[in-house]
Design a protein around this motif. Structure first.
Motif: not given
Length: 292
Positions: A254-276
């Protein structure tokens, strides 16, 4: 005092008797910390903090080597763990106060901020780097030649660095004051940087209109739906490459205003969903690079 009643942070407002003052904080620089603060004040290596009044009173003696982005780490290490600045608005106000009061000779706000930015840019080639400087340096290595749009740039160190090194760079953020300040500093440093007030979830640019779009340490500040819109906009606008960076945390800070955690798996899923074509890696946090 309610959040609605608070005045906005003014990074270029006048000092009052050498101090930065606003609704929540009073920040002063002193040469000898042992001479300030009462018996109940919190003391650390470079700070004395009095929390008993309506305002948080902060005295500091931060040395020159912490003037750039390293100031963030110093504040967290010395005051964040003690619970003194444990939310983003208070953190930003103390941060601005320290930058403004760093040197008594710099009575003009633009002089203080230009020195701050110059010190931060020098950390790109200095050792040891701050965590933020390491992220910025790595990001710069990933940016190909051409035009660049940084979403949620905040202080805009990366965009400023890219502009000084031959890129057609635009820094964007929702905060008009930050963008105005960054534009002034860029002019003072001779950097051909453009600034724009842009909602990263609704970018007013055409498809494939910018070579590279950056969103560094932005997505952890927004909820899932807003994050999806930001990612979609970044991919839409990028002609060649989209670069995403996030901290890897077990709990949002919260010191930096973060409201959620993002993992490497999340990043991988986003990459896959991009279709690129895409790549995910870890380097001072998580990175997703999507090719257009």
């Amino acid at each position: 005092m309610s959040a609605a009643a608070l005045s906005a942070i003014d990074p270029v407002g006048p000092l009052v008797d050498g101090a930065y003052l606003d609704d929540l904080v009073e920040v002063r620089r002193v040469n000898r910390l042992e001479r300030v603060g009462g018996a109940t004040a919190l003391r650390s290596r470079y700070f004395v903090v009095d929390t008993t009044g309506a305002q948080l009173r902060v005295w500091h003696s931060v040395p020159p080597e912490h003037r750039g982005e390293g100031l963030t780490t110093l504040l967290v290490d010395e005051l964040g763990g003690a619970g003194v600045i444990d939310e983003i608005d208070l953190f930003e106000r103390v941060f601005v106060g320290i930058v403004r009061t760093f040197d008594a000779k710099e009575s003009e706000a633009i002089d203080a901020w230009t020195s701050f930015y110059r010190a931060g840019l020098e950390q790109s080639v200095a050792a040891p780097m701050s965590e933020l400087a390491a992220v910025r340096t790595f990001a710069a290595e990933l940016v190909p030649a051409g035009s660049v749009l940084e979403l949620g740039s905040c202080f805009g160190f990366l965009s400023l660095h890219l502009a000084l090194n031959g890129h057609q760079a635009t820094a964007s953020d929702l905060n008009p004051g930050t963008m105005h300040l960054l534009g002034q500093v860029a002019h003072a440093l001779g950097a051909p940087l453009q600034t724009a007030i842009i909602d990263a979830a609704d970018v007013p640019l055409a498809d494939r209109s910018v070579d590279t779009v950056l969103a560094l340490h932005l997505l952890e500040h927004v909820d899932d739906d807003t994050g999806e819109r930001i990612l979609r906009e970044a991919l839409r606008v990028a002609r060649r490459r989209t670069i995403i960076a996030v901290p890897l945390e077990e709990t949002p800070d919260p010191t930096f205003g973060h409201v959620r955690c993002i993992t490497l798996d999340d990043l991988t899923n986003w990459g896959q969903q991009s279709g690129r074509p895409f790549g995910v890696r870890e380097h001072h946090g998580g990175w997703l690079v999507v090719e257009a």
